[in-house]
Design an enzyme around this catalytic site. Structure first.
Site, PDB file in Angstrom:
ATOM      1  N   SER A 111       0.831  -1.192   0.000  1.00  0.00           N
ATOM      2  CA  SER A 111       0.000   0.000   0.000  1.00  0.00           C
ATOM      3  C   SER A 111       0.877   1.258   0.000  1.00  0.00           C
ATOM      4  CB  SER A 111      -0.890  -0.015   1.238  1.00  0.00           C
ATOM      5  OG  SER A 111      -1.675   1.128   1.232  1.00  0.00           O
ATOM      6  N   GLY A 112       0.596   2.141  -0.933  1.00  0.00           N
ATOM      7  CA  GLY A 112       1.343   3.394  -1.004  1.00  0.00           C
ATOM      8  C   GLY A 112       2.596   3.300  -1.861  1.00  0.00           C
ATOM      9  N   ASN A 141      -1.270   5.490   3.137  1.00  0.00           N
ATOM     10  CA  ASN A 141      -1.416   6.165   1.851  1.00  0.00           C
ATOM     11  C   ASN A 141      -2.637   7.079   1.899  1.00  0.00           C
ATOM     12  OD1 ASN A 141      -1.722   6.889  -0.801  1.00  0.00           O
ATOM     13  ND2 ASN A 141      -1.848   4.804  -1.611  1.00  0.00           N
ATOM     14  N   GLY A 155      -2.041  -3.988  -2.241  1.00  0.00           N
ATOM     15  CA  GLY A 155      -0.769  -4.653  -1.941  1.00  0.00           C
ATOM     16  C   GLY A 155      -0.827  -5.353  -0.601  1.00  0.00           C
ATOM     17  N   GLU A 175      -0.565  -6.133   3.062  1.00  0.00           N
ATOM     18  CA  GLU A 175      -0.802  -5.146   4.109  1.00  0.00           C
ATOM     19  C   GLU A 175      -0.519  -5.717   5.492  1.00  0.00           C
ATOM     20  OE1 GLU A 175      -4.214  -1.954   2.752  1.00  0.00           O
ATOM     21  OE2 GLU A 175      -4.762  -3.504   4.173  1.00  0.00           O
ATOM     22  N   SER A 184      -5.425   5.641  -0.646  1.00  0.00           N
ATOM     23  CA  SER A 184      -5.273   4.193  -0.730  1.00  0.00           C
ATOM     24  C   SER A 184      -6.493   3.556  -1.394  1.00  0.00           C
ATOM     25  CB  SER A 184      -5.097   3.637   0.688  1.00  0.00           C
ATOM     26  OG  SER A 184      -4.909   2.255   0.617  1.00  0.00           O
ATOM     27  N   SER A 185      -6.232   2.684  -2.366  1.00  0.00           N
ATOM     28  CA  SER A 185      -7.344   1.985  -3.027  1.00  0.00           C
ATOM     29  C   SER A 185      -7.869   0.946  -2.058  1.00  0.00           C
ATOM     30  CB  SER A 185      -6.861   1.294  -4.297  1.00  0.00           C
ATOM     31  OG  SER A 185      -6.000   2.137  -5.004  1.00  0.00           O
ATOM     32  N   THR A 226      -1.515   2.561  -8.099  1.00  0.00           N
ATOM     33  CA  THR A 226      -2.597   3.294  -8.772  1.00  0.00           C
ATOM     34  C   THR A 226      -2.013   4.389  -9.670  1.00  0.00           C
ATOM     35  OG1 THR A 226      -3.975   2.828  -6.884  1.00  0.00           O
ATOM     36  CG2 THR A 226      -4.736   4.552  -8.354  1.00  0.00           C
TER      37      THR A 226
HETATM   38  N1  LIG Z   1       5.291   8.051 -10.025  1.00  0.00           N
HETATM   39  C1  LIG Z   1       4.967   8.823  -8.993  1.00  0.00           C
HETATM   40  N2  LIG Z   1       5.302  10.109  -9.001  1.00  0.00           N
HETATM   41  C2  LIG Z   1       4.957  10.922  -7.983  1.00  0.00           C
HETATM   42  N3  LIG Z   1       4.305  10.507  -6.886  1.00  0.00           N
HETATM   43  C3  LIG Z   1       3.953   9.228  -6.815  1.00  0.00           C
HETATM   44  C4  LIG Z   1       4.245   8.306  -7.874  1.00  0.00           C
HETATM   45  N4  LIG Z   1       3.763   7.117  -7.542  1.00  0.00           N
HETATM   46  C5  LIG Z   1       3.185   7.278  -6.321  1.00  0.00           C
HETATM   47  N5  LIG Z   1       3.292   8.533  -5.909  1.00  0.00           N
HETATM   48  C6  LIG Z   1       2.784   9.113  -4.635  1.00  0.00           C
HETATM   49  O1  LIG Z   1       2.490   8.047  -3.786  1.00  0.00           O
HETATM   50  C7  LIG Z   1       1.149   8.067  -3.391  1.00  0.00           C
HETATM   51  C8  LIG Z   1       0.601   6.658  -3.280  1.00  0.00           C
HETATM   52  O2  LIG Z   1       0.544   6.072  -4.512  1.00  0.00           O
HETATM   53  P1  LIG Z   1      -0.616   5.087  -4.950  1.00  0.00           P
HETATM   54  O3  LIG Z   1      -1.925   5.596  -4.526  1.00  0.00           O
HETATM   55  O4  LIG Z   1      -0.428   4.814  -6.368  1.00  0.00           O
HETATM   56  O5  LIG Z   1      -0.257   3.830  -4.114  1.00  0.00           O
HETATM   57  P2  LIG Z   1      -0.879   2.406  -4.210  1.00  0.00           P
HETATM   58  O6  LIG Z   1       0.226   1.482  -4.473  1.00  0.00           O
HETATM   59  O7  LIG Z   1      -1.979   2.416  -5.185  1.00  0.00           O
HETATM   60  O8  LIG Z   1      -1.419   2.183  -2.783  1.00  0.00           O
HETATM   61  P3  LIG Z   1      -2.717   1.405  -2.305  1.00  0.00           P
HETATM   62  O9  LIG Z   1      -2.393  -0.044  -2.327  1.00  0.00           O
HETATM   63  O10 LIG Z   1      -2.888   1.893  -0.916  1.00  0.00           O
HETATM   64  O11 LIG Z   1      -3.771   1.790  -3.172  1.00  0.00           O
HETATM   65  C9  LIG Z   1       0.439   8.880  -4.427  1.00  0.00           C
HETATM   66  O12 LIG Z   1      -0.685   9.530  -3.903  1.00  0.00           O
HETATM   67  C10 LIG Z   1       1.517   9.866  -4.823  1.00  0.00           C
HETATM   68  O13 LIG Z   1       1.524  10.946  -3.942  1.00  0.00           O
HETATM   69 MG   LIG Z   2      -3.926   2.264  -5.073  1.00  0.00          MG
END
Ligand SMILES: Nc1ncnc2c1ncn2[C@@H]1O[C@H](COP(=O)(O)OP(=O)(O)OP(=O)(O)O)[C@@H](O)[C@H]1O
Ligand SMILES: [Mg+2]
Length: 1021
Positions: free
Chosen positions: A107-108, A157, A384, A386, A160-161, A112
Site C-alpha cells: 500500500s502506497g 497512503n 498490496g 498489508e 489508498s485503493s 494506482t
Molecule cells: N510516479 C509517482 N510520481 C509521484 N508521486 C507518486 C508516484 N507514484 C506514487 N506517488 C505518490 O504516492 C502516493 C501513493 O501512490 P498510490 O496511490 O499509487 O499507491 P498504491 O500502491 O496504489 O497504494 P494502495 O495499495 O494503498 O492503493 C500517491 O498519492 C503519490 O503521492
Molecule cells: Mg492504489
C-alpha cells in the site's frame, strides 16, 4: 545499439540483468538506492519494471516524454513506465493477442499512480477520432469516480485503493482504444462505519460535504461540516492537507457527466451517500426493557426520504429482527448493541451495493457494442500486501489475494520458465525459489483450508463465535508450518501473540490476525428485515442472492479464481512498485523496508532466472514466419522444417553460438540486443519489401490502366478513322456530283435555264457579281475597265455599269468643291477654245489649273505698289521675244482686273489694257507660243506681244475670263501676222519638226518648230 545500451548507463545500471553481482541483495539495493536518489525511479529486470515511489512530482510524464517513448524499442531509452506501456501495445498490435500488466507492491508504493500513467499514455499514443476520444475520456475519467468511491486515506497512503481493480482496455485492429471493462474486488466496506485513528472514510463523503452545492446539501439534509457526521470523524482527521475535497468534488461531478450518468442517476447516487451519513447519526436508546428504541426522528426522516423507504419499515428494520418460525414470522426486538450493529450493517450493505452499481454503470458506458474482434490490455491494480498493528478479516483477504498473485507470478515466470527450459531440452541450472503454493493451500484448500473452516463456522447451527473458529483452525491446521496461534506457539513466539490471534507466515512475511469480527465480516450479516429495508431501494431490488454466496471470503475466493483465469489467458507484464519509506517523504530510502519488499516481491529470484535464462523465446514457426524475409534462403517460402529454416536464418544473420539455443520447439535468444538487432533489420527489410510490393502492385495497376487506355485509344482511333473515312467518302461523292453537275452546267451554259445548268448559272452569276464587286472601276475615268460579263449576264452587266457610273458621277460631282468647280469651268472653257484645234491641248487636260504661277512675294514690291490697286488675278512666267530681233527675254506676265502687265523684275515693260486687247493667236501645233494683239494707234506704243508660256492653256483661259474675251482666241495654221509697231508687221511661222526649235528665219520671220516628241516629254513633266 550496443553503444546506445552502454551510453545510457549513467547512474547505476538501468537493467538489473546487467548487474555484475546479480545474486547479491545488497548490490541490488545499492543500485536501486543510487538511482532513486537521482530521481531515476524506474529500473528494469529484463522486461519487468521496478518502480520506486518518489513521493514527489517528477517532470517525466509530459507529452514530450510520451512522444519520445512512442514506437521505440524497449531498451533503447532509459527505463520508463511509458516504455513498458508502449512495448505491450506494440506487441499486442504485431502479435494480435491479449496482454495484462500486473502492478503490484504494498500500500502506497504507487500502483494506482502507475496504472494511471499507463492509461494516460494510451490516451495520448493511440489513434484518435471523435468517437475514440469519447471512449478515451470515459476511460480516463472512470478513475476519479472510482477513486472517490473506493479510495480513502489510510495511515500508509492518503489515497489508498480500498478495492482491487482490474481494467480491460479493448483495442480495435488499428490500435484505437474502443472500449473497456472494469472488475472490482472486495471493497473494504467496514471503512464506511469504522476508521482507525488517522484514517478517513471513502473520499466521496468528504467531497460531498465540503464541495457539494448549497442546494444539493439542503436537498440532502446535510450540513457543510464533517464533524457533524459520526461516520466521518472516527479517525479524527477529516481534513488532510494533501487532499483537496472541494476540487476533487468538481472533478467527480464532471467525470460523472462525461461517463453519461443522467442527472437523476447522480441525484439518487448522492441521496444514497447522504443517507449513509444520516444513518450513521441515528442513535438508539434503551427502553425500560433494555431494548433499543429510536428517538432521533430527524435523521430517520432523512434516511427514509433519501432511500425512499417508509419510515415504519426502516424503524422496524433497525430495531427488530424477523424470525421465521414455521409458518409465522415473529419480530424480536434488538438490544441497543444489536441495533447499532444492524444500522452499521445496513450502511455497509447500502454503500457496497452502490459501489457495485457504480462499477456496472461505468462498464455500461465503456462497453463496446461492436462485435468485431478486439485485443485487450488488462491493468491489474490490486491492493498490496498489508500489515497493520491490528490486522483483521480485510487484511486476511488482501494478503490472501497477494499470495494468489504471487502464485500466478511464480507460475508465469519462475516455474513455467524453468519448466520450459527443461521441456525444450535446454541445458539449465535450476534457480531455487520459494513456492508459496503451500500458503495458498493453507488458506483455500477444500474442507481443510482457513476459508473452508471460516465458511463452515459461519453456516453451522449453534453458537459459532470467532473463538470457536480459532479453536477449529487450531484443531484442523494446527500442525501447518505457516500457521501459529497463541496456543500452538512455542514460548518465545507466544509472547508476541494474543489469545484471539492467529499468525500466518506469508511469503511476504509474518502477519498476525485478530480473529475478532471474522465471522461477522464473512457473513456480511444483514438481518432479514435489514434485507427488506435494502430491497426497498431501487438499486438493490434485483440483487436477491442465496445465503451461501453472501459469505464474503468465498465470494472473494471465487472472484480470484475468475481473475486468475482471466490473467492466465493473457501475456503477462509486470510493474513492481516499491515504497522507499513509511513517512511518504521524498529522497528517503529505508534499506530495511526496501529490502523486505525486494524479497517478497521475488525480485531477486526473477533476476536470477532472467540472468541465467534467455530474454526471448519463440516457437520456430512463429520466429521463422516473422523473420524469414531477412534471409534469401527462407524468403519467400522455406520448404524444410521450421527448425531448419530458423537454423539457416540465424546462420545468415550471424548469431554467435552463445547468443542463442535451439530447443525442441523453440529458439531461445539470450540477450535482448540480439533480438533487437534482428527486429531492427526486419523493420528495415519490411519497408524494403513493402516498397517492392508496392512498386510491383503499382506497376501492375499502371500496366492494367495502360492496357485499358491503349485498348480504349485503339477503339477511339478505329471509330474516328471510320468516321473520317465515311466523311471523306461522302465528300468525294459530293464532289463528283458537284463536278459532274458543273461540267454539265458548263456544257449547257448557253441554253435556257434548266435543271442541268440552273446551279451552274447561279454559280456563274454569283461568281461574276462577287468578282465585279471586288473589281469595280475606282473612278469614272476607268469606266472601260468594266469586267466582261458572261453571256447570260450581258444585259444585267450593262445595266449595272450604267447605274454604277451614274452613281460614281453623282458621287464625284457631290465631292467637287466650289473652287474645284471654278477650276473645272475654266477647263471647260479651255476645252471649248482648244479642243480639236491645238495639237498639244489633250496633254494639258490632266494638268490642273492653279490660281497663280507666281506668288506675290516673287513679284517686285515696286511693281506691286503700282498695280496692286487693280487686284492681281494671275501671274505667270513667260519668255518674251523681241519684236525686232526675236531675242528671248524672261518676263512675268501679270493679269489684273483691268490690264495685263509684262514685267521685267522691277519694271513694267508693257501695260495692255483689256480694252485694247483685240485678239490672241496660237498655232494649231504643239508649241507654247501666243501672240497678244493690241490696238496700237500711237507709233510710240509698243506693238503685239510674242510670248512663250509653259502654261499656255491656263494663262490664255485665265486671260479670256479675266478680260472677258472668250471669243478672241484664234488658232491659226502656218503663220501669224503681228504688229511690231503701227504700220510695221512681223510674222511668226509655225511648223512641226524633229526637234523643237525657235529661230529667226532667213525671211525675217520667227520660226517655231514644234516636235511631238517634245510634247510627250513636256506632258510627262
Ligand atoms: N510516479 C509517482 N510520481 C509521484 N508521486 C507518486 C508516484 N507514484 C506514487 N506517488 C505518490 O504516492 C502516493 C501513493 O501512490 P498510490 O496511490 O499509487 O499507491 P498504491 O500502491 O496504489 O497504494 P494502495 O495499495 O494503498 O492503493 C500517491 O498519492 C503519490 O503521492
Ligand atoms: Mg492504489
Amino acid at each position: 545499439m550496443e553503444a546506445s545500451l552502454t551510453a545510457r548507463d549513467r547512474v547505476g545500471i538501468q537493467d538489473f540483468v546487467l548487474l555484475d553481482n546479480y545474486t547479491s541483495e545488497s548490490a541490488f539495493l545499492d543500485n536501486l538506492r543510487k538511482r532513486s536518489h537521482e530521481n531515476l525511479i524506474y529500473t528494469y529486470i529484463g522486461t519487468l519494471l521496478v518502480s520506486v515511489n518518489p513521493y514527489k512530482e517528477l517532470d517525466i510524464y509530459s507529452k514530450k516524454q510520451m512522444d519520445t517513448y512512442m514506437g521505440v524499442n524497449f531498451f533503447e531509452l532509459p527505463p520508463h513506465i511509458y516504455a513498458l506501456a508502449d512495448n505491450v501495445f506494440r506487441t499486442m498490435q504485431s502479435e494480435y493477442n491479449n496482454h495484462f500488466i500486473l502492478i503490484s507492491g504494498e500500500s502506497g508504493a504507487g500502483k494506482t499512480e502507475a496504472s494511471k500513467k499507463i492509461l494516460q499514455f494510451y490516451a495520448v499514443s493511440c489513434p484518435s477520432t471523435k468517437l475514440l476520444n469519447n471512449v478515451r475520456d470515459r476511460l480516463l475519467l472512470s478513475n476519479p469516480v472510482l477513486e472517490a468511491f473506493g479510495n480513502a486515506k489510510t495511515l500508509k497512503n492518503d489515497n489508498s485503493s480500498r478495492f482491487g481493480k482490474y481494467m480491460d482496455i479493448q483495442f480495435d485492429h488499428q490500435g484505437g482504444a474502443v472500449g473497456g471493462h472494469i472488475l472490482s474486488y472486495l471493497l473494504e466496506k467496514s471503512r464506511v462505519v469504522h476508521q482507525n485513528h488517522g484514517e478517513r472514510n471513502f473520499h466521496i463523503f468528504y467531497q460531498l460535504v465540503e464541495g457539494g452545492e448549497e442546494d444539493l446539501l439542503r436537498w440532502l439534509g446535510l450540513e457543510r461540516n464533517c464533524q457533524h457526521y459520526r461516520y466521518l470523524v472516527q479517525g479524527d482527521c477529516a481534513k488532510v492537507s494533501s487532499i483537496n475535497d472541494k476540487s476533487d468534488w468538481k472533478m467527480v461531478r464532471k467525470a460523472l457527466s462525461v461517463i453519461e450518468f443522467s442527472e437523476s442517476d447522480i441525484e439518487n447516487l448522492f441521496a444514497i451517500i447522504a443517507s449513509v451519513l444520516h444513518l450513521g447519526n441515528v442513535k438508539f436508546e434503551a427502553d425500560v426493557r433494555g431494548y433499543a428504541s429510536l428517538n432521533n426522528n430527524q435523521e430517520m426522516h432523512w434516511v427514509s426520504k433519501l432511500l425512499g423507504i417508509p419510515t415504519q419499515v426502516l424503524q422496524q428494520g433497525l430495531t427488530h429482527r424477523k424470525i421465521e418460525a414455521k409458518t409465522e414470522e415473529v419480530l424480536s426486538p434488538f438490544s441497543v448493541d444489536h441495533a447499532v450493529y444492524a444500522r452499521d450493517a445496513l450502511a455497509k450493505a447500502i454503500y457496497g451495493r452502490t459501489f457495485n452499481w457504480l462499477v456496472n454503470k461505468i462498464n455500461e458506458s465503456l462497453a463496446n457494442k461492436d462485435s468485431s474482434r478486439k485485443t485487450v490490455i488488462g491493468l491489474l491494480d490490486i491492493y498490496g500486501f498489508e500489515v497493520f498493528n491490528v490486522n483483521s478479516f480485510e487484511q486476511f483477504c488482501i494478503n490472501y489475494c497477494n499470495e494468489k498473485l504471487q502464485q500466478l507470478f511464480i507460475q508465469l515466470t519462475l516455474k513455467s520458465e524453468q519448466e520450459e527450459y527443461e521441456m525444450e531440452g535446454i541445458e539449465w541450472e535450476p534457480v531455487p525459489y520459494f513456492n508459496n503454493k503451500i500458503i495458498c493451500d493453507l488458506v483455500e484448500e477444500k474442507h481443510r483450508g482457513i476459508i473452508a473452516l471460516l465458511d463452515e463456522e459461519c453456516l453451522r447451527p449453534g453458537e459459532a463465535t470467532d473463538l470457536t473458529l480459532l479453536e477449529k483452525m487450531e484443531e484442523e491446521i494446527g500442525g501447518h508450518p505457516h500457521f501459529v496461534t497463541h496456543k500452538l506457539a512455542d514460548k518465545k513466539t507466544r509472547k508476541t501473540l494474543e489469545r484471539g490471534d492467529f499468525r500466518l507466515l506469508h511469503y511476504a512475511g509474518e502477519v498476525t490476525y485478530c480473529v475478532v469480527g471474522f465471522l461477522d465480516k464473512n457473513n456480511d450479516l444483514l438481518y432479514r428485515n435489514g434485507k427488506e429495508v435494502i430491497s426497498f431501494n431501487f438499486y438493490c431490488k434485483k440483487q436477491v442472492t442465496p445465503i451461501l454466496s453472501w459469505l464474503v471470503v468465498t465470494q472473494f475466493k471465487s472472484s480470484l479464481v475468475g481473475l486468475t483465469e482471466i490473467l492466465m489467458s493473457k501475456e503477462p507484464w509486470y510493474v513492481r512498485c516499491i515504497k522507499p519509506n513509511e513517512a511518504k517523504q521524498p529522497g528517503r530510502f529505508d534499506d530495511v523496508l526496501v529490502r523486505h519488499q525486494v524479497k517478497y516481491l521475488g525480485l531477486m529470484e526473477h533476476l536470477r532466472v532472467r540472468r541465467a535464462g534467455f530474454a526471448y523465446r519463440r516457437k520456430y514457426d512463429i520466429f521463422l514466419q516473422r523473420y524469414k524475409p531477412l534471409c534469401p534462403d527462407t524468403w519467400p517460402n522455406w520448404r524444410g522444417t521450421a527448425a531448419e529454416g530458423v537454423q539457416r536464418l540465424i546462420k545468415h544473420l550471424g548469431y554467435k553460438p552463445d547468443e542463442y539455443k535451439m530447443g525442441r520447439t523453440k529458439i531461445f535468444i539470450r540477450h535482448p540486443r540480439t533480438l533487437f538487432a534482428t527486429e531492427d533489420a526486419f523493420q528495415i527489410c519490411k519497408h524494403r519489401l513493402a516498397t517492392r510490393i508496392q512498386a510491383k502492385y503499382k506497376g501492375y495497376r499502371v500496366k492494367g490502366d495502360y492496357l485499358k487506355q491503349r485498348e480504349a485509344a485503339t477503339k477511339i482511333e478505329n471509330c474516328w478513322r471510320g468516321l473520317m473515312a465515311r466523311k471523306e467518302r461522302e465528300k468525294r461523292a459530293w464532289a463528283v456530283k458537284v463536278i459532274k453537275k458543273f461540267i454539265k452546267g458548263f456544257m449547257t451554259r448557253n441554253q435556257p435555264s434548266c435543271n442541268d445548268n440552273s446551279e451552274y448559272l447561279a454559280y456563274v452569276r454569283t461568281n461574276y457579281l462577287t468578282r465585279l464587286r471586288d473589281n469595280l472601276p475606282r473612278t469614272v475615268l476607268e469606266k472601260d475597265a468594266w469586267l466582261t460579263a458572261p453571256p447570260i449576264l450581258q444585259e444585267a452587266s450593262q445595266l449595272l455599269k450604267k447605274i454604277y457610273i451614274r452613281h460614281m458621277v453623282k458621287k464625284y460631282v457631290r465631292g467637287i468643291t466650289p473652287h474645284r468647280k471654278a477650276q473645272l469651268l475654266l477647263k471647260e472653257q479651255t476645252s471649248s477654245m482648244f479642243k480639236g484645234k491645238k495639237e498639244n491641248y489633250p496633254f494639258s487636260v490632266c494638268r490642273p489649273f492653279v490660281d497663280t504661277r507666281i506668288g506675290e512675294t516673287d513679284i517686285s514690291i515696286k511693281v506691286l505698289q503700282m498695280i496692286r490697286h487693280e487686284h492681281i488675278k494671275y501671274s505667270v512666267p513667260v519668255v518674251k521675244y523681241d519684236r525686232n530681233g526675236f531675242r528671248p527675254r524672261l518676263r512675268q506676265l501679270i493679269f489684273t482686273q483691268e490690264a495685263a502687265y509684262l514685267v521685267e523684275e522691277t519694271k513694267i515693260k508693257q501695260r495692255i489694257d483689256y480694252s485694247s486687247l483685240k485678239g490672241m493667236s496660237v498655232s494649231n501645233l504643239s508649241d507654247n507660243f501666243l501672240i497678244l494683239h493690241v490696238t496700237c494707234d500711237d507709233i510710240k506704243q509698243k506693238g503685239d506681244l510674242v510670248l512663250q508660256c509653259d502654261y499656255l492653256f491656263e494663262a490664255l483661259t485665265k486671260l479670256c475670263v479675266i478680260a472677258n474675251k472668250q471669243n478672241y482666241i484664234k488658232v491659226v495654221q502656218g503663220s501669224v501676222r503681228f504688229d511690231i509697231q503701227p504700220g510695221r508687221e512681223g510674222f511668226v511661222d509655225f511648223k512641226s519638226g524633229q526637234e523643237s526649235m525657235v529661230y529667226r528665219a532667213k525671211n525675217g520671220h520667227l520660226m517655231v518648230v514644234s516636235s511631238t516628241h517634245f510634247l510627250c516629254i513636256d506632258f510627262k513633266r
